[in-house]
Design a protein around this motif. Structure first.
Motif, PDB file in Angstrom:
ATOM      1  N   GLU A 143      30.178-100.214 -17.656  1.00 66.50           N
ATOM      2  CA  GLU A 143      31.419 -99.508 -17.229  1.00 66.50           C
ATOM      3  C   GLU A 143      31.115 -98.070 -16.828  1.00 66.50           C
ATOM      4  OE1 GLU A 143      34.074-101.832 -20.588  1.00 66.50           O
ATOM      5  OE2 GLU A 143      34.713 -99.829 -19.933  1.00 66.50           O
TER       6      GLU A 143
ATOM      7  N   ARG B  33      29.474 -98.024 -13.475  1.00 66.02           N
ATOM      8  CA  ARG B  33      30.474 -98.299 -12.442  1.00 66.02           C
ATOM      9  C   ARG B  33      31.329 -97.060 -12.172  1.00 66.02           C
ATOM     10  NH1 ARG B  33      34.275-102.847 -14.265  1.00 66.02           N
ATOM     11  NH2 ARG B  33      34.971-101.161 -15.625  1.00 66.02           N
TER      12      ARG B  33
ATOM     13  N   MET C 226      31.582 -95.188  -8.615  1.00 63.42           N
ATOM     14  CA  MET C 226      32.854 -95.168  -7.861  1.00 63.42           C
ATOM     15  C   MET C 226      33.301 -93.728  -7.595  1.00 63.42           C
ATOM     16  SD  MET C 226      34.766 -98.299  -9.849  1.00 63.42           S
ATOM     17  CE  MET C 226      36.324 -98.224  -9.001  1.00 63.42           C
ATOM     18  N   LEU C 227      33.101 -92.877  -8.595  1.00 61.72           N
ATOM     19  CA  LEU C 227      33.485 -91.472  -8.408  1.00 61.72           C
ATOM     20  C   LEU C 227      32.668 -90.851  -7.282  1.00 61.72           C
ATOM     21  CD1 LEU C 227      35.167 -89.043  -9.380  1.00 61.72           C
ATOM     22  CD2 LEU C 227      33.277 -88.499 -10.922  1.00 61.72           C
TER      23      LEU C 227
ATOM     24  N   GLU D 299      33.771 -92.154  -3.853  1.00 67.93           N
ATOM     25  CA  GLU D 299      35.053 -91.575  -3.399  1.00 67.93           C
ATOM     26  C   GLU D 299      34.859 -90.147  -2.917  1.00 67.93           C
ATOM     27  OE1 GLU D 299      39.272 -92.191  -5.098  1.00 67.93           O
ATOM     28  OE2 GLU D 299      38.518 -90.365  -6.016  1.00 67.93           O
TER      29      GLU D 299
ATOM     30  N   ALA E 145      39.527 -89.258 -13.914  1.00 66.75           N
ATOM     31  CA  ALA E 145      39.617 -90.485 -13.117  1.00 66.75           C
ATOM     32  C   ALA E 145      39.626 -91.737 -13.975  1.00 66.75           C
ATOM     33  CB  ALA E 145      38.473 -90.530 -12.122  1.00 66.75           C
ATOM     34  N   PHE E 146      38.820 -91.719 -15.041  1.00 63.75           N
ATOM     35  CA  PHE E 146      38.623 -92.977 -15.791  1.00 63.75           C
ATOM     36  C   PHE E 146      38.913 -92.843 -17.275  1.00 63.75           C
ATOM     37  CE2 PHE E 146      36.876 -95.143 -12.203  1.00 63.75           C
ATOM     38  CZ  PHE E 146      36.171 -94.196 -11.482  1.00 63.75           C
ATOM     39  N   ASN E 147      39.236 -91.661 -17.674  1.00 64.81           N
ATOM     40  CA  ASN E 147      39.439 -91.418 -19.106  1.00 64.81           C
ATOM     41  C   ASN E 147      38.176 -91.777 -19.908  1.00 64.81           C
ATOM     42  OD1 ASN E 147      41.016 -90.516 -21.251  1.00 64.81           O
ATOM     43  ND2 ASN E 147      41.771 -92.563 -21.727  1.00 64.81           N
TER      44      ASN E 147
END
Lengths: 986, 376
Positions: free
Chosen positions: B50, B53, B57-58, B61, B296-298
């Motif tokens: 996780e 990932r 992803m960050l 973006e 973004a994802f905590n």
């Protein structure tokens, strides 16, 4: 050139465009409505589905929780492990996939399924989902099962913590009905935890990998009216319905549908709409098109054909109205066309006539007319051109105009031509044309530009005028001008030109000399500046009268004031002209008549003296005869008076004798009056005179003068009109003629006096240049004497010419008569024949007025009075007689024998005196001075002046001195009493 | 204006507008550059995946927000290999079938080794920040890694044991990743004169701690090296401490995740991790990146997320230099760029696509990681 489209084509295109627009708009509108409706339907479905799913999940969670709490409450045993094991067994019996384990107070796993007993005692006190207060943990991977789970924590009464690891796959069956295409086409249902981690997704890999789908959902919009939002997921747009799970705060249920799906539905509907609307609108537009064709396009086409047909054949016959197919506007167009045709026909005919007229005009002008194209070549010439230049027209048309000009004019004319084409206005100019014989012709060209119907320049058109004669005329004019200028400049008369404000514009040398100023001192100043006040007013008044159209003398006289202050008398003759700019100018000629006037005055004085001398001569002649009569009358008076004195009182013949005395006195008075009248000094005072009356009065006098053997005959025209003559001078004339006739009839004869009215015509006046045609009174004095010899006849009016013996005359009588008659604008002739006698004919112009010169006083009764009258006369008998007359009439009378005495009485008793009768001729103070003194004492004194002679002052003079009346002696009693009453009554 | 002119004008303008819009959209819709990410998300230790990932992803973006690669958006396609051979093959196959020129993966040496022949054989560049096996070192191939190989770790561990005066050590080998752990041990032994007693376990299987712990303590080690997956490391630490072991516990970057503290608790206090990754607060870029991840994802910034974040930026920089987006062109670019400046400092690839980076001793203090300094 723009393409012109037919009505049919325009209708087709317009209908098509409108149809397309309408169709497009309809499709858009319908599609929009459908899309909204579809979206609303989707929203309702999606929201319903989400809410339903939410309810299911929530119910399940609540159910599970409720079960667990019940089991916890019902669990046997006192130890946590026991409880937990029992609960686990219960859930295992229910087939639950959930994992249950216990955490002791130290955070260690106290109980767990056997397969995971390797983790017994494991310290999990650092794991958030075990230690946090929230009953539900984040989605995480189970340490034990490696599955995606959430951990729910339940504290036990024993102090242990029961942890339920809930496998998220329990949601899958609940969501089965909401999967793709079950409720909403292409809908994706998923649940995300509050950090975006997938709790449930139809794609299990996303669940197993605990994918953070929330991170990938971008560009969330605010909910719209239907409660839907837009979002982007993997670069694709979706509509989404979002709902927070009821029992698990932070978990969001999503149902998203690709926007593409919605568009596909809309597209589907749109296709149907497109077809349906295409059919409906297409049909409607088609019908409309057909109707427009039938009602508009076809009739318009027929109208166009009709018009074209007529235009092609230049016909003016009307178009039948039925081609308009009953369309009102088209009918109106046809009617208007027909009306236009009629007017066009009329206009065409009128134009044809006008063209013919202009053609005739151009062809017959005295000037040459030509046209030149833009290349400078002649395209038209009228016949006059050929006649004027000698060039045959066919040899000129088509050739450049410059070839026919003298070389020195070609360049300038070409430049003018070019500038004219460019729009400049070229004023007329002169050039020389070359003639076929090599000669030249000077012409003035006046050329203008021609424009076509489209406004473009198409050439130049002009007129060529032969200026040879004009040039000659100009030269002659200049020469004439020079001559006249010389005449004006050297004229002996002063010549001036002034403007309407009487300012000098021009003076010639003579006028400058006359005024004593230099011309530059005069120009610009007003004419009145050189006149005295009276002359200035006269000139101004005459000018104004002329401006108003009144008759004013063409010549009149006034005084000018020279620079040195001296005055000169001038006679002006003026006329008003208009200069080239339309302004009024006065041209005047001034003639210095000062010397002439002096000569005339001298002549007049001499003439007057002559007349007076002649008069005296006549008076002398008359006096002799009158004296004789006077002696006779005096004899009568004296005789009867002596008889009365001798006869004593009471004689019965006394009244008769007194009557005789009175008759003699009256006759004497009449004679005296006649003589005085004849002898008085008269000024020229023309008056309206009845010639017959005057002749009769004078004839009475003549009868005393002429010898008895001369018979006097009067043949008088009783309808004779009045004439304007000086009565005294006229009497002088008549007497002179009569005396001459007497002298011609020494042995007796007949003196005939005739009056008649005549009209002198042009022919007569041509032979008698001093006369002007018109009506005249003719006085003919004829004698039957010896006649006048022809050689003497033409000299008879010459001064000092006489046929009498020396001492029998001065020779001035007829000259005087001639002068008097001429002064009256009359004429005198003499016809005579030796031995037969002579006739003098006097022509006097007739006056228009019919008023009599004499105004007869109305006879009124004489009244007396009681006033006090001061009677002043140095003659005692006259004074006594007057006193008696006044007293008999009731007046109180004071008498004075002199002016001094009268003044003394007046000063002492003036307040009691009502009037004064004052004789003018008195020794000493005299009546005039006495009158002045009295009026100084009392200006309102009423004075009646009497006199037997007014040689030293006229009656008018005493009246002007302040007297209220004048009485001539001798006077009748009633004349005196009337005069007294008149004065008292003033 | 006549109707005809009006119609023509409207039509022309409409045509122009549509063309412009089409061109605009065309330009806006440049083809994305797809790269694959194949990692363990559902197998044991999937939590670490996780973090990988999230970091990836960050980074993707951020790069797309900056305009992508010459206007081409970067698209990260994520696949879970489940830490199984089948899963690895399935994930890589799917990515290769989608036409990606590059696959970031896998997150264990064993997984990478398993993927290597297939991926590189398909002409796809295999890029990993997570593999230390020396079996992939010194090769001119389509394999690049931003992580150091076990030779560096072996030297560092040997040095560390020497510095701490450890003559006897035990080593727990998690045989779920043998190509890492065995290689790691071998390299350590090349750099260590003391004795190391290896004990095997398998994180994918049930571990009998009652046998493992005594085996580790049998040699009375002064230090125990835990070459194991993070949960096993944490549990092992607890077990060992419970059994009275008070010596040094040393772990690898395999255990450098927050789960170490979660599952190790107090037992992992003062544990040392030998790693080239400084994701501690001592890293000057720690706070900024940590803030972004949390927002973004905590999630906290971890060694996994920082490595994947770095890897994406390195790849993006290389793609910027590519004329086309093929594996060989990316390889060329990676080799030609002399130095990459990243969140973890700078790195350079040698001709084989390997890197040399400093090795740090990260220690667990009060449940947090602390950089105790470079191991020289």
């Amino acid at each position: 050139m723009r393409r012109i489209r037919s009505l049919k084509s325009s209708i087709r295109i317009t209908v098509a465009v409108i149809g397309f627009i309408l169709y497009f708009a309809a499709v858009l509108a319908t599609a929009s409505v459908s899309a909204r409706r579809l979206k609303r339907d989707y929203a309702l479905s999606m929201i319903g589905a989400v809410k339903t799913f939410d309810a299911l999940v929530s119910d399940r969670l609540q159910e599970s929780e409720a079960l667990l709490e019940r089991l916890i409450a019902e669990a046997p045993g006192d130890e946590g492990r026991e409880i937990i094991d029992w609960i686990r067994n219960q859930f295992d019996l229910l087939g639950s996939p959930d994992l249950f384990y216990g955490i002791d107070e130290l955070g260690r796993i106290s109980s767990i399924e056997d397969q995971y007993d390797q983790y017994l005692g494991l310290d999990l006190s650092h794991i958030e989902h075990v230690t946090e207060d929230s009953p539900v943990s984040d989605v995480h991977q189970s340490l034990f099962s490696l599955k995606p789970v959430v951990s729910l924590r339940y504290p036990l009464p024993t102090g242990d913590l029961l942890v339920q690891e809930k496998d998220l796959r329990w949601i899958i069956p609940l969501a089965r009905n909401f999967d793709r295409n079950e409720i909403v086409d292409n809908g994706q249902l998923f649940i995300l935890a509050n950090n975006g981690t997938v709790v449930y997704h139809a794609d299990s890999s996303l669940m197993n990998s605990r994918h953070n789908l929330g991170f990938e959902l971008k560009e969330f919009s605010d909910p719209d009216a239907y409660g839907l939002q837009n979002l982007t997921y993997h670069d694709k747009r979706y509509i989404a319905c979002q709902e927070t799970l009821e029992v698990l705060e932070g978990w969001q249920v999503y149902l998203i549908v690709p926007v593409r799906v919605l568009y596909e539905h809309v597209q589907e509907i749109g296709v149907q709409l497109i077809v349906v609307l295409a059919v409906i609108l297409g049909g409607s537009i088609g019908l409309l098109h057909l109707w427009l064709l039938r009602k508009l396009s076809l009739p318009a086409g027929r109208i166009v054909s009709s018009v074209s047909d007529r235009a092609g054949r230049t016909l003016f016959d009307p178009i039948p109205l039925d081609v308009a197919a009953g369309t009102k506007e088209l009918v109106l167009i046809v009617e208007a066309y027909n009306s236009l045709q009629d007017r066009l026909k009329l206009a065409t005919e009128t134009l044809r006539e006008s063209e013919e007229r202009y053609r005739i005009l151009v062809e017959t002008l005295t000037d040459a007319v030509f046209k030149i194209d833009t290349e400078g070549n002649f395209t038209y010439l009228n016949p006059i051109f050929s006649k004027m230049t000698g060039w045959p027209i066919k040899d000129v048309v088509g050739h450049p105009f410059s070839a026919f000009l003298a070389p020195e004019y070609r360049q300038s004319t070409t430049d003018r031509f070019r500038r004219g084409l460019e729009g400049d206005v070229i004023p007329p100019y002169e050039v020389d044309f070359l003639l076929p014989d090599g000669g030249r012709l000077s012409v003035e060209l006046n050329v203008t530009t021609m424009f076509g119907s489209d406004g473009r320049t198409i050439g130049r058109i002009g007129v060529a005028r032969d200026v040879g004669p004009r040039k000659e005329a100009d030269r002659a004019l200049r020469e004439s001008e020079e001559r006249f200028r010389s005449v004006v400049e050297h004229s002996h008369d002063g010549i001036m030109i002034v403007d309407d404000a009487f300012r000098f514009l021009y003076v010639n040398e003579q006028l400058s000399t006359m005024l004593g100023y230099e011309p530059e001192e005069i120009i610009g100043h007003e004419f009145g500046d050189f006149l005295d006040e009276g002359s200035r007013q006269l000139v101004s008044r005459r000018y104004q009268d002329r401006q108003k159209g009144h008759d004013v003398p063409s010549r009149y006289e006034f005084d000018i004031v020279r620079k040195d202050g001296t005055r000169r008398q001038v006679e002006i003759s003026s006329t008003i002209i208009t200069d080239q700019s339309g302004r009024a100018r006065t041209v005047a000629q001034l003639l210095d008549i000062t010397d002439r006037k002096r000569i005339e005055q001298e002549k007049h004085r001499l003439e007057t003296q002559l007349i007076q001398a002649q008069k005296l001569e006549a008076v002398g002649l008359l006096a002799g005869g009158i004296a004789h009569d006077f002696n006779n009358l005096l004899q009568v008076v004296r005789g009867y008076t002596e008889l009365l004195l001798v006869g004593g009182e009471g004689e019965s013949d006394s009244p008769h004798d007194l009557q005789e005395i009175l008759k003699a006195t009256n006759r004497a008075t009449e004679l005296t009056q006649q003589l005085l009248t004849f002898s008085r000094k008269i000024e020229s005072k023309p008056a309206l005179v009845n010639l017959n009356q005057h002749l009769q009065d004078t004839t009475k006098l003549l009868e005393r003068t002429l010898p008895k053997m001369i018979e006097i005959k009067l043949i008088l025209d009783q309808e004779l009109p009045l004439i304007q003559v000086d009565p005294g001078q006229f009497e002088q004339v008549f007497l002179n003629l009569a005396v001459n006739a007497r002298d011609a009839m020494r042995t007796g004869g007949t003196l005939t006096v005739r009056t008649e009215q005549v009209y002198l015509n042009v022919e007569f006046c041509k032979e008698h240049l001093e006369m002007t045609p018109g009506p005249y009174v003719l006085l003919s004095v004829s004698d039957t004497g010896q006649g006048i010899a022809p050689e003497d006849l033409r000299r008879v009016f010459e001064p000092f010419f006489s046929t009498k013996e020396v001492g029998e005359g001065t020779g001035l009588g007829l000259a005087m008569v001639y002068g008097i008659i001429r002064n009256h604008d009359g004429y005198i002739t003499c016809v005579s024949e030796r031995g037969c006698g002579s006739t003098f004919k006097v022509y006097l112009p007739v006056t228009r007025t019919t008023r009599q010169s004499r105004q007869k006083r109305e006879e009124v009764p004489v009244k007396g009075g009681s006033e006090t009258i001061l009677l002043v006369d140095d003659e005692p008998s006259v004074r006594d007689l007057a006193q008696k007359i006044l007293q008999r009439s009731g007046y109180r009378v004071r008498t004075a024998e002199s002016g001094e005495k009268a003044l003394e009485i007046f000063q002492g008793e003036g307040e009691e005196v009502d009037m004064v009768i004052l004789d003018m001729i008195m020794p000493g103070m005299g009546g005039s001075r006495c009158l002045q003194e009295m009026l100084q004492i009392e200006p309102n004194t009423k004075v009646l002046v009497t006199s037997g002679f007014s040689g030293n002052g006229s009656a008018n003079g005493t009246l002007e001195a302040g007297a209220r009346g004048f009485l001539n002696k001798p006077y009748e009693i009633k004349q005196m009493l009337r005069a007294v009453r008149d004065v008292l009554d003033t | 204006m006549t109707a005809k002119v009006g119609i023509r004008t409207v039509f022309a303008l409409s045509l122009i507008a549509v063309s412009l819009i089409w061109l605009g959209t065309c330009s806006a819709r440049k083809e994305p550059i797809r790269i694959g990410l194949a990692i363990n998300l559902s197998g044991r230790g999937g939590t670490a995946g996780e973090y990988i990932r999230s970091g990836s992803m960050l980074a993707v973006e951020e790069i797309n927000e900056q305009g992508g690669i010459h206007g081409h958006p970067l698209e990260l396609i994520i696949r879970d290999d489940g830490d199984t051979a089948a899963g690895i093959l399935a994930a890589d196959t799917e990515l290769i079938d989608m036409g990606v020129p590059l696959i970031i993966g896998h997150d264990y040496s064993e997984s990478t080794l398993a993927a290597y022949p297939y991926v590189t054989g398909e002409g796809v560049l295999l890029f990993t920040p997570f593999t230390g096996t020396t079996r992939l070192s010194d090769r001119d191939d389509l394999f690049f890694r931003t992580s150091v190989d076990n030779r560096a770790y072996g030297r560092a561990l040997g040095r560390l044991l020497f510095q701490r005066g450890v003559g006897r050590a035990s080593c727990l080998l998690d045989m779920s990743n043998p190509s890492f752990v065995q290689d790691y041990l071998a390299e350590t032994l090349n750099n260590y004169d003391g004795s190391i007693t290896p004990v095997q376990c398998h994180s994918k299987q049930v571990i009998n701690w009652e046998e493992v712990v005594p085996a580790l303590l049998a040699a009375d080690p002064q230090a125990i090296v835990l070459l194991s997956e993070v949960t096993v490391t944490g549990i092992a630490a607890q077990k060992l401490r419970e059994s009275g072991f008070e010596g040094d516990l040393i772990a690898t970057l395999w255990a450098q995740t927050p789960d170490l503290v979660r599952y190790g608790g107090k037992a992992v206090e003062d544990l040392t991790i030998i790693t080239f990754i400084d994701s501690t607060e001592q890293n000057p870029k720690h706070d900024e990146l940590a803030g972004k991840l949390l927002a973004a994802f905590n999630e906290p910034l971890t060694a996994r997320s920082i490595r994947s974040y770095e890897a994406i930026y390195v790849i993006a920089e290389a793609l910027e230099q590519c004329e086309d987006f093929t594996a060989n062109e990316i390889k060329r670019a990676l080799l030609e760029i002399p130095r990459f400046e990243t969140v973890m400092g700078s790195l350079s690839f040698n001709e084989f696509g390997d890197v040399a980076r400093p090795i740090y001793a990260i220690r667990v203090r009060d449940g947090r990681f602390f950089n105790a300094g470079e191991i020289h």
